[in-house]
Write an enzyme that holds these catalytic residues in place. Structure first.
Site, PDB file in Angstrom:
ATOM      1  CB  SER A 158      -0.962  -0.059   1.184  1.00  0.00           C
ATOM      2  OG  SER A 158      -1.922   0.958   1.130  1.00  0.00           O
ATOM      3  CG  ASP A 253      -6.561  -1.973  -4.074  1.00  0.00           C
ATOM      4  OD1 ASP A 253      -7.070  -0.989  -3.514  1.00  0.00           O
ATOM      5  OD2 ASP A 253      -5.345  -2.249  -4.015  1.00  0.00           O
ATOM      6  CG  HIS A 283      -5.810  -1.650  -0.337  1.00  0.00           C
ATOM      7  ND1 HIS A 283      -4.896  -1.224  -1.264  1.00  0.00           N
ATOM      8  CD2 HIS A 283      -5.361  -1.199   0.859  1.00  0.00           C
ATOM      9  CE1 HIS A 283      -3.939  -0.538  -0.659  1.00  0.00           C
ATOM     10  NE2 HIS A 283      -4.201  -0.518   0.632  1.00  0.00           N
TER      11      HIS A 283
END
Length: 312
Positions: A158, A253, A283
């Site tokens: 991320s 995501d 995600h």
């Protein structure tokens, strides 16, 4: 309505997170968001702690900036491969620490038989860009000097993957020599204008509102949204000669398309890229290995792709 494409175990896990009050990621205050995020990371891990050979803490003192950055070093049980991975945790550049990154760092260490250096980089809004990136690069230089014969990797998930991508650029220009980068669903596009951001604006797990909250704190100066070390897909011409990359995205995501775009840009610049996309995954799936077999297997695929890059 639940998206029928989502992995059923992931759907169950997200529903539980919502019911138990762990979501959304953004909160009224940064302090509250950090507290909840840390508690969530520990709750997700539960008792399933991946065993490694040893763990100890150290400090990276950067003479250039005059800052000290805490790091946690994981050594594998059994035979160690000559690999050092610098791990950068996720959390939108605002949340997270060595504890929230612990499970992922242990997993990388155990799976690859590698030394992992997890970095407690400074966080926004107290320390906006480029402070987290500066800390990441300092830790990479420190790790490279610590075992100079190792194959050196920068990795993250991320926001941490976004930092890893930026650090790979810095390493190309300023050292140290980098052998690979592992980017798990990287955050790279502050414009948030992609189709996947629109499609998955309401999640599951990560939402557009969360992204706006994070970007506003990480990049308080709008001019920084065009910094090539942040908005990497915009500067494809500047990606030549960066380290080979594994770019892993997730179908559901908001960040999916910016990961794809970055992989496209790397390939256009002649960089070796291994692409993966987790069907039915969301995600943060690397941290959901305990909850979902599909998430666990996709994370293992990403680590095997990294191993392949390092042995090519």
């Amino acid at each position: 309505m639940t998206d029928l494409r989502i992995d059923p175990e992931i759907a169950t896990a997200v529903a539980r997170l919502e019911t138990d009050g762990w979501l959304p990621l953004r909160r009224e205050t940064v302090a509250e968001a950090r507290r909840v995020y840390r508690a969530l990371a520990l709750a997700r891990r539960g008792d399933a702690v991946t065993e490694v050979g040893s763990v100890h803490d150290d400090v990276v003192s950067d003479a250039v900036t005059g800052t000290d950055t805490a790091v946690r070093i994981y050594e594998p049980a059994g035979e160690r491969q000559e690999i050092t991975v610098v791990w950068l945790h996720g959390g939108g550049w605002v949340l997270g620490d060595l504890e929230t990154g612990d499970a992922s760092a242990r997993r990388v260490c155990a799976h690859l038989g590698a030394t992992v250096v997890s970095v407690d980089y400074r966080l926004a809004p107290e320390h906006p860009h480029p402070a987290p990136l500066t800390d990441a690069h300092a830790a990479l230089r420190w790790a490279g000097a610590r075992r100079p014969s190792d194959r050196l990797v920068v990795a993250g998930d991320s926001a941490g993957a976004g930092l890893a991508a930026g650090t790979a650029l810095l390493a190309r220009d300023w050292g140290p020599q980098l052998d690979a980068q592992l980017l798990l669903y990287p955050g790279l596009d502050p414009s948030m204008a992609s189709a996947s951001t629109a499609e998955n604006a309401d999640g599951p797990f990560l939402t557009r509102a969360d992204l706006e909250w994070f970007w506003e704190r990480y990049l308080p100066d709008p001019a920084l949204r065009h910094d090539p070390s942040v908005a990497l897909p915009e500067v494809a011409g500047d990606l030549q000669d960066v380290a080979p990359a594994v770019v892993a995205t997730a179908e559901l995501d908001p960040l999916r398309d910016e990961g794809r775009a970055h992989a496209d840009a790397l390939e256009a610049a002649g960089v070796i890229v291994r692409r993966l996309e987790g069907a039915g995954l969301i995600h943060g799936y690397f941290g959901l290995a305990v909850a979902s077999r599909a998430a666990r297997e996709e994370g293992d695929r990403a680590l095997e792709a990294l191993r392949d890059l390092l042995t090519r």
